[in-house]
Design an enzyme around this catalytic site. Structure first.
Site, PDB file in Angstrom:
ATOM      1  N   LYS A   7      43.882  69.358  29.701  1.00 45.04           N
ATOM      2  CA  LYS A   7      44.614  69.759  28.500  1.00 45.04           C
ATOM      3  C   LYS A   7      43.814  70.613  27.515  1.00 45.04           C
ATOM      4  O   LYS A   7      42.635  70.407  27.307  1.00 45.04           O
ATOM      5  CB  LYS A   7      45.116  68.514  27.737  1.00 45.04           C
ATOM      6  CG  LYS A   7      46.242  67.773  28.413  1.00 45.04           C
ATOM      7  CD  LYS A   7      47.538  68.541  28.469  1.00 45.04           C
ATOM      8  CE  LYS A   7      48.286  68.576  27.174  1.00 45.04           C
ATOM      9  NZ  LYS A   7      49.014  67.386  26.825  1.00 45.04           N
ATOM     10  N   HIS A  10      68.119  83.365  19.998  1.00 44.78           N
ATOM     11  CA  HIS A  10      68.512  82.056  20.565  1.00 44.78           C
ATOM     12  C   HIS A  10      67.472  81.540  21.561  1.00 44.78           C
ATOM     13  O   HIS A  10      67.800  80.775  22.461  1.00 44.78           O
ATOM     14  CB  HIS A  10      69.880  82.107  21.257  1.00 44.78           C
ATOM     15  CG  HIS A  10      70.940  82.800  20.462  1.00 44.78           C
ATOM     16  ND1 HIS A  10      71.817  82.126  19.642  1.00 44.78           N
ATOM     17  CD2 HIS A  10      71.241  84.122  20.335  1.00 44.78           C
ATOM     18  CE1 HIS A  10      72.631  82.996  19.052  1.00 44.78           C
ATOM     19  NE2 HIS A  10      72.293  84.223  19.455  1.00 44.78           N
ATOM     20  N   GLU A  41      50.065  72.989  15.464  1.00 45.43           N
ATOM     21  CA  GLU A  41      50.992  71.856  15.318  1.00 45.43           C
ATOM     22  C   GLU A  41      50.814  71.186  13.960  1.00 45.43           C
ATOM     23  O   GLU A  41      51.779  70.832  13.284  1.00 45.43           O
ATOM     24  CB  GLU A  41      50.738  70.818  16.410  1.00 45.43           C
ATOM     25  CG  GLU A  41      51.061  71.311  17.811  1.00 45.43           C
ATOM     26  CD  GLU A  41      50.532  70.343  18.856  1.00 45.43           C
ATOM     27  OE1 GLU A  41      51.065  69.226  18.955  1.00 45.43           O
ATOM     28  OE2 GLU A  41      49.578  70.695  19.568  1.00 45.43           O
ATOM     29  N   SER A  61      42.371  66.459  25.558  1.00 44.99           N
ATOM     30  CA  SER A  61      43.014  65.148  25.584  1.00 44.99           C
ATOM     31  C   SER A  61      41.991  64.121  26.030  1.00 44.99           C
ATOM     32  O   SER A  61      41.110  64.428  26.831  1.00 44.99           O
ATOM     33  CB  SER A  61      44.192  65.188  26.552  1.00 44.99           C
ATOM     34  OG  SER A  61      44.432  63.911  27.081  1.00 44.99           O
TER      35      SER A  61
END
Ligand code: ARG
Length: 457
Positions: free
Chosen positions: A283, A156, A290, A277
């Site tokens: 970043k 979970h 992804e 970024s």
């Protein structure tokens, strides 16, 4: 331009209609397979005396010349010639004259295209299997280096029980092993020859299907000519095995994204697999993980697309089936690209072992150890569970963890608690002691690594 099939037509379609029906923009991917199939076919025509040996040799020479041009990227295609089959046939006749027209004796584009697809997927499936191996090797190498690196295991997405990082990585190794088996198993059905089925019913010429099958390295031939030209199950199997593989990659991708976040900081991806970024200088984004998670969607889409294309089709060939190609090409590109990226990403990632280990200390993931401890001393597990649950509640109230409680507090909860519980609460001990078959205990992992390595050889 007169069509190769133009005999019974009195007028030609408008250009935009031709363009709509053409597949050359994408089926040119099959150029080498198409030539390979034609070479086998024309060899057989010669050997069976259906055309003369001179004609057969002449055509074969022409096809070999086209093969060389294709390998050097020197072929240009015309949309007016519809597809790869008609484009190549027209190039052949341009090159060797009308005798080129004999190539299509006893053959139809329907068995021709099916043959191309079988040859294409046979090759691509081997590549996929090979790339799965490479990713498995990357997982194995990292796992071997991290048998004793402990981390929280989750259910979970809540910390559940401490585990070894190697154990976590090896879970993906075995998923990939099943994927590999699925691709290997599908090769049986890919490696069958539809060539010689003709348009749908076979042919009047005394062809030798076994011979072309053998020349193309197929293990056998389709038993039924209608089935041979209508079957796209082998593509569906490829798309379905690919969907499952992508689902696995996507799950690992999701974990990698989580692990490389500031909240986890379990791993750091190599710069080669991350991007920055344009606005936020700090970043470092796990873009590749992804993207693979995202690309999983198109692979599922390709599977659904083809299942839907096929569901209402009467036998035998229907033009709808031309829609089988783009999704297949796209899936091959997506799956092979994703596997390559993943192998590199896994191999090069830095593992923050301290951060992982620290995470196992500041939580209650050792609560099961305590319950097992009491049950080991004869207390029914349900009762132990309840007692430990109360202890956790005490900790939550006092804002501390189980190992911070005094022996008196433990004894108050149950007199069977002794001083050795502090060792039991140590997450390393917790991992080490889970020595049941397939568990995270170090001994078990070492066994699993041996088994995995044996699979790879
Ligand atoms: N371009 C076609 C396809 O990919 C080749 C087969 C065409 N056959 C036909 N009878 N129109 O499906």
């Amino acid at each position: 331009m007169k069509k190769l099939w133009g005999g019974r037509f009195t007028k030609t379609a408008e250009e935009w209609v031709d363009e709509f029906g053409a597949s050359i923009s994408f089926d040119q991917e099959l150029v080498l397979e198409d030539l390979e199939g034609s070479i086998a076919h024309v060899t057989m025509l010669g050997q069976c005396g259906i055309i003369s040996n001179e004609d057969s040799e002449l055509i074969k020479k022409g096809l070999l010349a086209l093969q060389e041009k294709a390998n050097n990227n020197e072929l240009e295609y015309s949309v007016k010639l519809e597809d790869i089959h008609l484009n190549l046939e027209s190039k052949l006749t341009d090159m060797i004259g009308p005798v080129g027209g004999k190539l299509h004796t006893g053959r139809s584009r329907n068995d021709q295209v099916a043959t191309d697809m079988h040859l294409y997927l046979r090759k691509q499936t081997s590549t996929v299997i090979q790339l799965i191996n490479e990713m498995q090797n990357a997982l194995l190498t990292q796992a071997k280096a991290h048998v004793e690196t402990i981390m929280p295991g989750y259910t979970h997405l809540q910390r559940a029980q401490p585990i070894s990082f190697a154990h976590h990585l090896m879970a993906y190794f075995w998923m990939l092993e099943r994927d590999k088996e699925r691709f290997q198993e599908s090769q049986k059905r890919i490696n069958v020859s539809p060539l010689g089925a003709g348009a749908l019913a076979g042919t009047t010429f005394p062809i030798d299907r076994e011979l072309t099958a053998e020349l193309l390295g197929f293990q056998g031939i389709y038993e039924n000519s209608l089935d041979a030209v209508s079957d796209r199950d082998f593509i569906l199997e490829f798309l379905s095995a690919s969907s499952m593989l992508m689902m696995h990659l996507s799950r690992l991708g999701e974990e990698i994204i989580l692990w490389s976040s500031q909240e986890f900081r379990f791993i750091e991806l190599d710069d080669a697999f991350s991007t920055g970024s344009s606005i936020m200088p700090q970043k470092k984004n796990p873009d590749m993980a992804e993207l693979i998670r995202g690309k999983t969607g198109r692979v599922y889409g390709n599977l659904m697309g083809l299942l839907t294309v096929l569901k209402g089709l009467p036998l035998a060939y229907n033009k709808d089936m031309q829609e089988d190609k783009e999704g297949m090409f796209d899936t091959v590109k997506t799956v092979t690209g994703s596997l390559k990226i993943f192998a590199g990403m896994i191999e090069s990632m830095k593992v923050n072992t301290n951060q992982m280990e620290t995470a196992t200390k500041n939580d209650f993931s050792n609560a099961t150890e305590l319950a097992d401890y009491l049950s080991g001393k004869g207390i029914p597990f349900r009762e132990s569970h309840e007692i430990v649950g109360q202890l956790v509640l005490t900790c939550v109230k006092k804002q501390c963890y189980l190992a911070d409680l005094s022996l008196d507090e433990f004894k108050e909860a149950h007199p069977l608690f002794e001083a050795d519980i502090y060792e039991v609460l140590n997450p390393v001990t917790a991992v080490q002691r889970r020595n049941s078959a397939g568990g995270t205990g170090f001994e078990q992992i070492k066994l699993a690594l041996q088994k995995a390595e044996a699979k790879m050889n």
